[in-house]
Scaffold this motif. Structure first.
Motif, PDB file in Angstrom:
ATOM      1  N   MET A  15       0.842  -1.190   0.000  1.00  0.00           N
ATOM      2  CA  MET A  15       0.000   0.000   0.000  1.00  0.00           C
ATOM      3  C   MET A  15       0.877   1.239   0.000  1.00  0.00           C
ATOM      4  O   MET A  15       1.998   1.216   0.492  1.00  0.00           O
ATOM      5  CB  MET A  15      -0.958  -0.020   1.193  1.00  0.00           C
ATOM      6  CG  MET A  15      -0.304  -0.027   2.560  1.00  0.00           C
ATOM      7  SD  MET A  15      -1.442  -0.608   3.832  1.00  0.00           S
ATOM      8  CE  MET A  15      -2.853   0.421   3.559  1.00  0.00           C
ATOM      9  N   ASN A  16       0.366   2.333  -0.550  1.00  0.00           N
ATOM     10  CA  ASN A  16       1.186   3.531  -0.697  1.00  0.00           C
ATOM     11  C   ASN A  16       1.212   4.370   0.575  1.00  0.00           C
ATOM     12  O   ASN A  16       2.266   4.741   1.051  1.00  0.00           O
ATOM     13  CB  ASN A  16       0.700   4.365  -1.892  1.00  0.00           C
ATOM     14  CG  ASN A  16       0.909   3.574  -3.180  1.00  0.00           C
ATOM     15  OD1 ASN A  16       1.931   2.891  -3.307  1.00  0.00           O
ATOM     16  ND2 ASN A  16      -0.044   3.622  -4.082  1.00  0.00           N
ATOM     17  N   ARG A  17       0.010   4.636   1.133  1.00  0.00           N
ATOM     18  CA  ARG A  17       0.004   5.370   2.393  1.00  0.00           C
ATOM     19  C   ARG A  17       0.481   4.433   3.513  1.00  0.00           C
ATOM     20  O   ARG A  17       0.409   3.202   3.385  1.00  0.00           O
ATOM     21  CB  ARG A  17      -1.399   5.900   2.698  1.00  0.00           C
ATOM     22  CG  ARG A  17      -2.413   4.783   2.869  1.00  0.00           C
ATOM     23  CD  ARG A  17      -3.823   5.303   3.131  1.00  0.00           C
ATOM     24  NE  ARG A  17      -4.727   4.155   3.187  1.00  0.00           N
ATOM     25  CZ  ARG A  17      -4.876   3.387   4.269  1.00  0.00           C
ATOM     26  NH1 ARG A  17      -4.204   3.632   5.369  1.00  0.00           N
ATOM     27  NH2 ARG A  17      -5.702   2.352   4.227  1.00  0.00           N
ATOM     28  N   ARG A  18       0.956   5.014   4.615  1.00  0.00           N
ATOM     29  CA  ARG A  18       1.347   4.168   5.741  1.00  0.00           C
ATOM     30  C   ARG A  18       0.091   3.680   6.467  1.00  0.00           C
ATOM     31  O   ARG A  18      -0.875   4.451   6.616  1.00  0.00           O
ATOM     32  CB  ARG A  18       2.266   4.950   6.674  1.00  0.00           C
ATOM     33  CG  ARG A  18       3.596   5.269   5.953  1.00  0.00           C
ATOM     34  CD  ARG A  18       4.765   5.301   6.882  1.00  0.00           C
ATOM     35  NE  ARG A  18       4.750   6.476   7.721  1.00  0.00           N
ATOM     36  CZ  ARG A  18       5.679   6.703   8.659  1.00  0.00           C
ATOM     37  NH1 ARG A  18       6.648   5.814   8.881  1.00  0.00           N
ATOM     38  NH2 ARG A  18       5.632   7.798   9.375  1.00  0.00           N
ATOM     39  N   PRO A  19       0.064   2.431   6.887  1.00  0.00           N
ATOM     40  CA  PRO A  19      -1.179   1.852   7.422  1.00  0.00           C
ATOM     41  C   PRO A  19      -1.581   2.459   8.762  1.00  0.00           C
ATOM     42  O   PRO A  19      -0.746   2.871   9.565  1.00  0.00           O
ATOM     43  CB  PRO A  19      -0.846   0.374   7.563  1.00  0.00           C
ATOM     44  CG  PRO A  19       0.631   0.279   7.557  1.00  0.00           C
ATOM     45  CD  PRO A  19       1.156   1.456   6.794  1.00  0.00           C
ATOM     46  N   THR A  20      -2.889   2.488   8.959  1.00  0.00           N
ATOM     47  CA  THR A  20      -3.459   2.973  10.215  1.00  0.00           C
ATOM     48  C   THR A  20      -3.527   1.816  11.210  1.00  0.00           C
ATOM     49  O   THR A  20      -4.002   0.725  10.886  1.00  0.00           O
ATOM     50  CB  THR A  20      -4.876   3.532   9.971  1.00  0.00           C
ATOM     51  OG1 THR A  20      -4.757   4.657   9.097  1.00  0.00           O
ATOM     52  CG2 THR A  20      -5.539   3.946  11.283  1.00  0.00           C
ATOM     53  N   LEU A  21      -3.046   2.096  12.415  1.00  0.00           N
ATOM     54  CA  LEU A  21      -2.992   1.071  13.460  1.00  0.00           C
ATOM     55  C   LEU A  21      -3.955   1.433  14.583  1.00  0.00           C
ATOM     56  O   LEU A  21      -4.014   2.595  14.996  1.00  0.00           O
ATOM     57  CB  LEU A  21      -1.568   1.002  14.018  1.00  0.00           C
ATOM     58  CG  LEU A  21      -1.307  -0.051  15.109  1.00  0.00           C
ATOM     59  CD1 LEU A  21      -1.254  -1.448  14.510  1.00  0.00           C
ATOM     60  CD2 LEU A  21      -0.002   0.253  15.854  1.00  0.00           C
ATOM     61  N   ALA A  22      -4.691   0.437  15.079  1.00  0.00           N
ATOM     62  CA  ALA A  22      -5.466   0.641  16.308  1.00  0.00           C
ATOM     63  C   ALA A  22      -4.891  -0.260  17.394  1.00  0.00           C
ATOM     64  O   ALA A  22      -4.613  -1.432  17.142  1.00  0.00           O
ATOM     65  CB  ALA A  22      -6.938   0.300  16.076  1.00  0.00           C
ATOM     66  N   VAL A  23      -4.691   0.327  18.571  1.00  0.00           N
ATOM     67  CA  VAL A  23      -4.255  -0.457  19.728  1.00  0.00           C
ATOM     68  C   VAL A  23      -5.459  -0.554  20.657  1.00  0.00           C
ATOM     69  O   VAL A  23      -5.806   0.421  21.339  1.00  0.00           O
ATOM     70  CB  VAL A  23      -3.064   0.205  20.445  1.00  0.00           C
ATOM     71  CG1 VAL A  23      -2.640  -0.632  21.655  1.00  0.00           C
ATOM     72  CG2 VAL A  23      -1.898   0.402  19.486  1.00  0.00           C
ATOM     73  N   VAL A  24      -6.113  -1.723  20.635  1.00  0.00           N
ATOM     74  CA  VAL A  24      -7.328  -1.908  21.423  1.00  0.00           C
ATOM     75  C   VAL A  24      -6.929  -2.550  22.755  1.00  0.00           C
ATOM     76  O   VAL A  24      -6.411  -3.674  22.779  1.00  0.00           O
ATOM     77  CB  VAL A  24      -8.345  -2.786  20.663  1.00  0.00           C
ATOM     78  CG1 VAL A  24      -9.636  -2.925  21.476  1.00  0.00           C
ATOM     79  CG2 VAL A  24      -8.614  -2.222  19.273  1.00  0.00           C
ATOM     80  N   GLY A  25      -7.136  -1.807  23.837  1.00  0.00           N
ATOM     81  CA  GLY A  25      -6.650  -2.258  25.146  1.00  0.00           C
ATOM     82  C   GLY A  25      -5.375  -1.508  25.503  1.00  0.00           C
ATOM     83  O   GLY A  25      -4.469  -2.055  26.126  1.00  0.00           O
ATOM     84  N   ALA A  26      -5.318  -0.226  25.111  1.00  0.00           N
ATOM     85  CA  ALA A  26      -4.077   0.551  25.266  1.00  0.00           C
ATOM     86  C   ALA A  26      -3.754   0.851  26.719  1.00  0.00           C
ATOM     87  O   ALA A  26      -2.611   1.180  27.045  1.00  0.00           O
ATOM     88  CB  ALA A  26      -4.190   1.859  24.469  1.00  0.00           C
TER      89      ALA A  26
END
Lengths: 362, 362
Positions: free
Chosen positions: B1-12
């Motif tokens: 993918m061209n854009r950098r991926p979006t990350l979710a940290v669930v339980g941060a």
């Protein structure tokens, strides 16, 4: 013998000695005079036994004169020197140290397992096994009698009092250092807070477990691991038994816990193992994890038996079991087994004297 | 993918989440947006990641929109409910809970052992193993690659943070109760002092060891023991491997220790095992007990690798080894393995979107 035998407790002021004096005050009293003996450093102290104060005597040849049974609760090097002297003076020595455990001329006795062995003592010395072996052997021996043991893999979680009062003092001091702090979350922070003096242990034991106890033995083994193996073979009279142990010191004051994998010659079931353990002398079966029933040191400390729980059939092997045992290392692991041996020795003493027989002649 | 991926940290905001935010700040930065997500209770808190403050968002369907990779560091029941929702929205989920570990359509990945498995994820979910399995598997897998593993008997000494921040709080509180006292010498005295509230554990854990962790499973096993067995088989792709575990909670804050007996198809030597372990990624060999060199939790906590010591040839079996491993249960045992999986997932994402491929097409 007609008179009641004279008992010497050598090492009366140590961690095991303290428990021994309690036991001598509580068990049926078979003894005449009881002499409390310790290093010159502790001589003159007053300790209570059988409800009376007695003065601690310094260990010497004189103090061993006229003793029928001498309990040695002292470090290995002291026992190695003094037990033969006591035996030469006519006492039957019951030694709690490792000094004579593997001597072929010294029986290694657990009264629930090999009571007969106490009668053959060519050197006048009977040895009591190490505390970790004693935590294992009563339960294992009961299962062996039914199924025939073939292989044992043990991880022993050893309490600090197995290293004596020094071990207890080290853990107490380290706990005071770490309690109420944020220590334990970063590499080496407990080590730095505790400092160089880790007592008798190779690393800090508070907020930690230390996979080493005893002295180095061959092949990377510790002396405690080598001892557990050799002693188990000797007590069960199975010189080729496959036994392997890993000994780990844990921040528990008293009571050793063993995680045991045992393989047998016969197929096993949990039901039959439960029946055997529930009816074996010296064993308490405590095994209903759904109800919170499994042994832990906090519950077992101060009690005499070996407690067994978490009995499971090994999933891939119809001849193997896993189980978890807890035993108070100062009681059955030391003082209790020694006093049981001593009580069984009494009936083997010659009627007219404390001299040892080559074979029992009670 | 061209854009950098979006990350979710669930339980941060949990124990593993805190370590995860540290790691995301330290590892090479492959992520675009990072969203910190937690239960509504923790929403609105500010936490630092990559040197910037971020507000914690409440877990909802909306917050998962547009996420490419979602790290789930939450209890099993929360993961079971929300991971499929995140996957349905197009995220690749990396789940640290037990919810999907044994699902045949979910790969169970340890990048040092089975990195290829991450590419086949029919449900859009990749599972990370339990912390005790992760303490074992990197060292065991390295030895297996050379000798072919045949049987494993493990006793896992589990730190309290494996039960989350509740576990840490329980041990800290209990230590404050027992430090500076005479507790621990009498049956039940620690239990009485600690009271009914033993936190997430079935018995007091200060001055104690507790041979139970997790929920009851069939045959008297705990879920942690059953999990270690099943996960080891799945990761090594050896569905019939003989594996048996006993899990014991110990009064250590962080870092699990495992005493391991492992039998192989080929004869083994300590020398060759040392060579393998010394050169395996993710492993530190620390094995010279005479010099005091063996791993303990106090030294290993806060570090990434699995530390191995006490390597010994089983005396009666030329094909078996004993060894002792320590691994930080919050790092390799949780956050580190999850982030390693997530980083390996990035290269498998479709160029034009975060949609999951059936097979990798990086």
């Amino acid at each position: 013998m007609n008179r009641r035998p004279t008992l010497a407790v050598v090492g009366a002021t140590g961690a095991v000695g303290a428990v021994m004096l309690q036991m001598l005050s509580q068990h049926a009293d078979v003894w005449g005079e009881i002499r409390l003996v310790a290093s010159p450093r502790s001589a003159g102290r007053k300790l209570a036994v059988r409800g009376e104060e007695a003065e601690v005597l310094a260990l010497s040849e004189e103090v061993l004169e006229g003793v029928d049974v001498a309990l040695f609760l002292v470090p290995e090097e002291v026992a190695a020197q003094w037990a033969p002297i006591a035996a030469a003076k006519g006492a039957v020595v019951v030694d709690n140290s490792a000094a004579f455990r593997l001597d072929p001329d010294v029986p290694l006795v657990v009264p629930e397992i090999n009571p007969h062995a106490v009668r053959v003592r060519p050197r006048g010395i009977v040895a009591s096994p190490g505390d970790s072996t004693l935590a294992l052997i009563v339960a294992l021996g009961a299962l062996h009698a039914e199924f025939g043991v073939d292989e044992v893999v043990v991880t022993a979680l050893q309490a600090v009092s197995g290293a004596g009062q020094e071990g207890v003092a080290a853990l107490r001091a380290q706990l005071s250092t770490v309690a109420g702090t944020e220590l334990g979350a970063h590499p080496g922070d407990v080590r730095r807070a505790v400092g160089e003096d880790t007592g008798p242990f190779a690393a800090p034991v508070a907020l930690n477990v230390v996979p080493w106890s005893g002295a180095p033995a061959e092949g990377g083994w510790s002396s405690e691991e080598a001892g557990l193996r050799a002693e188990t073979r000797k007590i069960l009279d199975l010189p080729r038994l496959r036994v392997v142990a890993t000994c780990v010191r844990v921040p528990v004051l008293t009571t050793h816990s063993l995680s045991v994998h045992a393989r047998f010659e016969q197929p096993v079931t949990v039901e039959r193992a439960h029946e055997i353990l529930a009816t074996s002398p010296g064993v308490v079966l405590y095994d209903d994890p759904g109800a919170g029933d499994f042994p832990t040191p906090a519950d077992v400390v101060g009690t005499d038996p070996t407690w067994v729980g978490r009995v499971r059939r090994t999933p891939d092997d119809e001849r193997a079991l896993e189980f978890f045992v807890c035993g108070d290392n100062l009681r059955k692991g030391a003082a209790l087994n020694v006093v049981q041996i001593a009580e069984s020795v009494v009936s083997t003493l010659r009627p007219e004297s404390g001299k040892r027989p080559e074979f029992g002649d009670s």
